[in-house]
Design an enzyme around this catalytic site. Structure first.
Site, mmCIF file in Angstrom:
data_model
loop_
_atom_site.group_PDB
_atom_site.id
_atom_site.type_symbol
_atom_site.label_atom_id
_atom_site.label_comp_id
_atom_site.label_asym_id
_atom_site.label_seq_id
_atom_site.Cartn_x
_atom_site.Cartn_y
_atom_site.Cartn_z
ATOM 1 N N CYS A 2 55.588 -8.934 -26.050
ATOM 2 C CA CYS A 2 56.853 -9.550 -25.674
ATOM 3 C C CYS A 2 57.501 -8.687 -24.604
ATOM 4 O O CYS A 2 57.033 -7.609 -24.297
ATOM 5 C CB CYS A 2 57.772 -9.626 -26.887
ATOM 6 S SG CYS A 2 56.997 -10.401 -28.293
ATOM 7 N N ARG A 27 54.841 -11.772 -19.607
ATOM 8 C CA ARG A 27 54.357 -11.158 -20.850
ATOM 9 C C ARG A 27 54.443 -12.105 -22.048
ATOM 10 O O ARG A 27 53.948 -11.796 -23.140
ATOM 11 C CB ARG A 27 55.196 -9.915 -21.181
ATOM 12 C CG ARG A 27 55.037 -8.803 -20.183
ATOM 13 C CD ARG A 27 56.071 -7.721 -20.432
ATOM 14 N NE ARG A 27 55.824 -7.021 -21.672
ATOM 15 C CZ ARG A 27 55.188 -5.865 -21.759
ATOM 16 N NH1 ARG A 27 54.724 -5.290 -20.685
ATOM 17 N NH2 ARG A 27 55.013 -5.280 -22.921
ATOM 18 N N TRP A 74 56.335 -13.460 -27.134
ATOM 19 C CA TRP A 74 54.956 -13.913 -27.285
ATOM 20 C C TRP A 74 54.679 -13.768 -28.773
ATOM 21 O O TRP A 74 54.573 -12.659 -29.291
ATOM 22 C CB TRP A 74 54.016 -13.039 -26.441
ATOM 23 C CG TRP A 74 52.581 -13.192 -26.801
ATOM 24 C CD1 TRP A 74 51.841 -12.390 -27.614
ATOM 25 C CD2 TRP A 74 51.690 -14.206 -26.329
ATOM 26 N NE1 TRP A 74 50.558 -12.847 -27.684
ATOM 27 C CE2 TRP A 74 50.431 -13.947 -26.919
ATOM 28 C CE3 TRP A 74 51.834 -15.307 -25.478
ATOM 29 C CZ2 TRP A 74 49.326 -14.753 -26.670
ATOM 30 C CZ3 TRP A 74 50.723 -16.089 -25.239
ATOM 31 C CH2 TRP A 74 49.495 -15.812 -25.824
ATOM 32 N N ASN A 100 58.887 -5.604 -29.925
ATOM 33 C CA ASN A 100 57.583 -5.915 -29.367
ATOM 34 C C ASN A 100 56.573 -5.125 -30.193
ATOM 35 O O ASN A 100 56.737 -3.920 -30.368
ATOM 36 C CB ASN A 100 57.570 -5.441 -27.891
ATOM 37 C CG ASN A 100 56.244 -5.673 -27.229
ATOM 38 O OD1 ASN A 100 55.412 -6.428 -27.718
ATOM 39 N ND2 ASN A 100 56.047 -5.025 -26.095
ATOM 40 N N GLY A 101 55.565 -5.776 -30.755
ATOM 41 C CA GLY A 101 54.570 -5.061 -31.549
ATOM 42 C C GLY A 101 54.293 -5.768 -32.865
ATOM 43 O O GLY A 101 54.685 -6.921 -33.051
ATOM 44 N N GLU A 484 27.646 -14.583 -20.962
ATOM 45 C CA GLU A 484 29.027 -14.275 -20.578
ATOM 46 C C GLU A 484 29.070 -13.518 -19.247
ATOM 47 O O GLU A 484 29.927 -13.779 -18.404
ATOM 48 C CB GLU A 484 29.700 -13.478 -21.712
ATOM 49 C CG GLU A 484 31.109 -13.008 -21.441
ATOM 50 C CD GLU A 484 32.118 -14.130 -21.157
ATOM 51 O OE1 GLU A 484 31.795 -15.316 -21.346
ATOM 52 O OE2 GLU A 484 33.228 -13.791 -20.722
ATOM 53 N N LYS A 488 31.049 -14.860 -15.982
ATOM 54 C CA LYS A 488 32.096 -14.091 -15.290
ATOM 55 C C LYS A 488 31.802 -14.039 -13.797
ATOM 56 O O LYS A 488 32.685 -14.227 -12.969
ATOM 57 C CB LYS A 488 32.179 -12.651 -15.814
ATOM 58 C CG LYS A 488 32.897 -12.363 -17.093
ATOM 59 C CD LYS A 488 34.325 -12.741 -17.179
ATOM 60 C CE LYS A 488 34.470 -14.170 -17.508
ATOM 61 N NZ LYS A 488 34.806 -14.697 -18.725
ATOM 62 N N GLU A 491 32.391 -17.423 -12.151
ATOM 63 C CA GLU A 491 33.811 -17.808 -12.118
ATOM 64 C C GLU A 491 34.581 -17.127 -10.999
ATOM 65 O O GLU A 491 35.350 -17.763 -10.300
ATOM 66 C CB GLU A 491 34.488 -17.427 -13.454
ATOM 67 C CG GLU A 491 34.204 -18.377 -14.583
ATOM 68 C CD GLU A 491 34.876 -17.923 -15.878
ATOM 69 O OE1 GLU A 491 35.481 -18.763 -16.543
ATOM 70 O OE2 GLU A 491 34.786 -16.725 -16.227
ATOM 71 N N HIS A 507 9.366 -18.940 -19.284
ATOM 72 C CA HIS A 507 9.174 -20.390 -19.293
ATOM 73 C C HIS A 507 9.964 -21.086 -18.192
ATOM 74 O O HIS A 507 10.350 -22.226 -18.354
ATOM 75 C CB HIS A 507 9.546 -20.930 -20.678
ATOM 76 C CG HIS A 507 8.757 -20.275 -21.763
ATOM 77 N ND1 HIS A 507 7.431 -20.544 -21.984
ATOM 78 C CD2 HIS A 507 9.096 -19.310 -22.646
ATOM 79 C CE1 HIS A 507 6.989 -19.796 -22.987
ATOM 80 N NE2 HIS A 507 7.986 -19.034 -23.404
ATOM 81 N N LYS A 606 43.259 -22.043 -16.476
ATOM 82 C CA LYS A 606 43.284 -21.134 -17.622
ATOM 83 C C LYS A 606 43.154 -21.915 -18.920
ATOM 84 O O LYS A 606 42.512 -21.490 -19.855
ATOM 85 C CB LYS A 606 44.583 -20.326 -17.603
ATOM 86 C CG LYS A 606 44.679 -19.281 -18.681
ATOM 87 C CD LYS A 606 43.708 -18.162 -18.417
ATOM 88 C CE LYS A 606 43.566 -17.196 -19.581
ATOM 89 N NZ LYS A 606 42.266 -16.537 -19.582
HETATM 90 C C1 G6P Z 1 38.703 -22.485 -19.480
HETATM 91 C C2 G6P Z 1 38.953 -21.025 -19.104
HETATM 92 C C3 G6P Z 1 37.900 -20.139 -19.772
HETATM 93 C C4 G6P Z 1 37.914 -20.340 -21.273
HETATM 94 C C5 G6P Z 1 37.744 -21.833 -21.642
HETATM 95 C C6 G6P Z 1 38.035 -22.067 -23.102
HETATM 96 O O1 G6P Z 1 37.523 -22.917 -18.912
HETATM 97 O O2 G6P Z 1 38.890 -20.863 -17.691
HETATM 98 O O3 G6P Z 1 38.173 -18.767 -19.477
HETATM 99 O O4 G6P Z 1 36.881 -19.600 -21.859
HETATM 100 O O5 G6P Z 1 38.656 -22.635 -20.908
HETATM 101 O O6 G6P Z 1 39.383 -21.789 -23.322
HETATM 102 P P1 G6P Z 1 40.009 -21.403 -24.717
HETATM 103 O O7 G6P Z 1 41.470 -21.166 -24.399
HETATM 104 O O8 G6P Z 1 39.812 -22.576 -25.623
HETATM 105 O O9 G6P Z 1 39.335 -20.180 -25.210
#
Ligand code: G6P
Length: 611
Positions: A2, A27, A74, A100-101, A484, A488, A491, A507, A606
């Protein structure tokens, strides 16, 4: 995660506090609130939603005051609604506190306070602290003495600011694990904030509190103390960064900041949850569902993107340690493919945002079929969190960079905690449990070590910046890491990358390998290490350029790989966390070198709230 800001001086506090809150809004922004000391009263205004909602509410009935504290939230405990918004108040309305915490012993303290007759109006751990201050405030003593007495009983992480009409025109601020700094304003005014962004419009001179410190802020100046009551001296620093980099904590991008936050976010996901002696976990969010969980015969995980990769690691862990069959499904496929959900199936939805449309739809589908539903979610009070029967929160704080980093490693740890829970109630021994708990405890420090490879990985990125394709290969726990790592890179740097099980490469993808194809091998020393060495030889024989991520000196690989990235060793399941971090850094640096928009890559969102 927060945001907190406080002001005491001679000017109108409201505009200063609102400005500070706006600068902290990145935040967290599920509710905001302000407490102002005017004369003999504490006036509080709170609103769900963003700071501009709070601003509108204040405009309706402005309050003149020269001392106040404010908060943008948050959620970590309790949904993001009005009663849970900060400031939290003492019953008589004379003390207001923002926090916050996470307070670890909030449940025990709440019970103790209830026995003293205190009634609670929120679900927050914060309300416990303000009521404890009220209980311990002795007649003829000062606010700071009551705050210190309360904090001596509190366990966990906090940055707090407190005001009271019983001892007015002062703010008491304190820190333990969640930062709280003092802003040294002009003559006759002092500020405080959860970071420099909160105070930067009025001052660039700040004093950082140490853990276990509290401070008394008055117009005449400030004093800093240790919780024992001893006065301590803390130095004044000059903030030299501009505002944007203050918000990013001095990092160039949110993605890098979030990568570097991981030791802390991993501590947060484990905080108060590990039982060292018992080799077990305490998970408040599933505690009351022991019966349903004992009856689970199969787990179907549903997720998208990075969260789906976390699910794969979870599958391997739950099958190894708890011997429960697990399927990991793309939520978007699951919802339309008439899955068979027999009795005893638990649907586990994994989502950082808690808002992904496909994951939510899959959850509803599973619910309709009669499955119990559980969430592993970062955003408290999000739609998925609300629609699941129970769950585990990540407590990773808001993730701003579109490419998920810190949420992924927190998901891996949350799924480890869940594995311990399920395993220890099935066939996992105390000794096995203790081994995993011990490995979890040292994990944040090991991630710190991996982060020290940053410069080395930046050089590596420079070397490969013109590559047009990348292959990521791993086996066992490292296969999802390969997926992953490739995601990354795609992306943020727009380089085509594929993740594959190392042995499956034969294969198909092996046809792509030549001296123009960088191949990242995940090769820590685990049960499939020797098999991976053979796969490395196969790529070497075809002139592939090999980067190997290893967990010791890997003498078997000398002369066979072009670059080695060495991470520390831990148990195989948690090696997935350690090998992920260099791949995050590699993707980040490749993107920066290639001039891509790291925090907002083209075409990505996002939170994907459409099908
Ligand atoms: C979007 C984001 C990814 C994320 C995916 C699932 O594609 O760009 O970074 O992994 O959604 O999102 P979630 O909030 O459900 O983990």
């Amino acid at each position: 995660m927060c945001g907190i800001v406080g002001y005491v001086g001679s000017r109108e506090a409201t505009p200063i506090l609102l400005e500070g809150l706006k600068r902290l809004e990145y935040r967290g922004y599920d509710s905001a609130g302000i407490a102002l000391l005017n004369g003999k009263n504490v006036s509080v205004v709170k609103q769900p939603g963003k700071v501009r909602e709070l601003e509108k509410a204040i405009k309706v009935s402005p309050i003149s005051a020269t001392c106040g504290i404010a908060h943008t939230r948050w959620a970590t405990h309790g949904s993001p609604n009005l009663p849970n918004a900060h400031p939290q108040m003492s019953t008589d309305g004379t003390i207001a506190l923002v926090h916050n915490g996470i307070i670890e012993n909030a449940d025990a303290l709440r019970v103790q306070l209830q026995k003293e007759g205190y009634l609670f109006v929120s679900e927050t751990d914060t309300e416990v602290v303000v009521k404890l201050i009220d209980l311990l405030w002795m007649e003829d003593t000062l606010l700071e003495e009551a705050v210190a007495a309360a904090l001596r009983q509190v366990e966990g992480a906090y940055g707090i600011a407190v005001v009271s009409s019983r001892d007015s025109n002062k703010i008491v601020a304190a820190q333990n694990g969640s930062p709280l700094l003092i802003g040294v304003g002009q003559e006759g005014e002092v500020l405080c904030g959860s970071n420099a962004a909160a105070v930067i419009s009025l001052t660039r001179e700040v004093v950082y509190l140490d853990d276990g410190d509290y401070a008394v802020l008055e117009p005449s100046g400030f004093r800093t103390y240790h919780l024992s009551g001893t006065e301590v001296a803390r130095s004044v620093y000059q903030v030299t960064w501009d505002l944007e980099s203050v918000e990013k904590g001095g990092y160039e991008h949110f993605m890098l900041k979030e990568i570097f936050e991981q030791p802390e976010t991993l501590r947060n996901v484990m905080r108060g949850r590990l039982l060292e002696e018992e080799g077990d976990v305490r998970l408040g969010g599933i505690r009351d569902h022991a019966k349903e969980l004992a009856e689970v015969r199969r787990i179907v995980m549903t997720a998208c993107g990075t969260s789906w990769h976390a699910g794969l690691v979870g599958e391997y862990m739950l099958e190894e340690f708890a011997r429960i069959p697990v399927n990991v499904e793309y939520a978007s496929e699951f919802r339309y493919r008439h899955p068979v959900l027999e009795e005893g199936t638990l649907n586990l939805a994994i989502s950082q945002s808690g808002e992904t449309a496909d994951t939510l739809a899959a959850l509803k589908e599973a619910k309709q079929a009669g499955s119990d539903t559980m969430g592993v979610v970062n955003t408290v009070g999000s739609t998925i969190a609300r629609h699941t029967d129970f769950g585990i929160y990540l407590h990773a704080g808001p993730e701003i960079g579109v490419a998920s980093t810190k949420a992924f490693t927190s998901q891996l740890v949350a799924l480890t905690l869940f594995t311990l829970y399920m395993g220890r109630r099935r066939q996992m021994s105390v000794l096995q449990g203790r081994e995993v708990v011990a490995a979890l405890q040292e994990l944040p420090d090991l991630v710190e070590e991996v982060l020290q490879l940053n410069d080395e990985i930046r050089d590596l990125a420079q070397h490969f910046k013109d590559a047009r394709n990348f292959l990521y290969l791993g086996r066992g726990y490292q296969f999802p890491v390969a997926l992953e790592g490739a995601l990354k890179l795609k992306e943020v740097s727009y380089i085509h990358a594929e993740g594959y099980p190392a042995a499956e490469m034969k294969h198909g993808p092996i046809a792509l390998i030549d001296d123009d194809m960088p191949v990242v091998f995940l090769a820590p020393r685990d049960s499939v290490y020797t098999k991976v060495v053979s796969n490395i030889e196969e790529v070497k024989a075809r002139q592939g350029r090999i980067i190997a991520v290893v967990s010791d000196n890997a003498p078997e690989l000398k002369g066979k790989v072009d670059h080695m990235i060495r991470v520390p060793h831990t148990i195989p399941s948690l090696l997935s966390v350690l090998t992920t971090v260099p791949l995050q850094l590699l993707a980040y640096h490749m993107a920066v070198i290639r001039g891509a928009n790291v925090d907002q890559p083209r075409n990505l969102a996002k939170s994907v709230t459409v099908e």
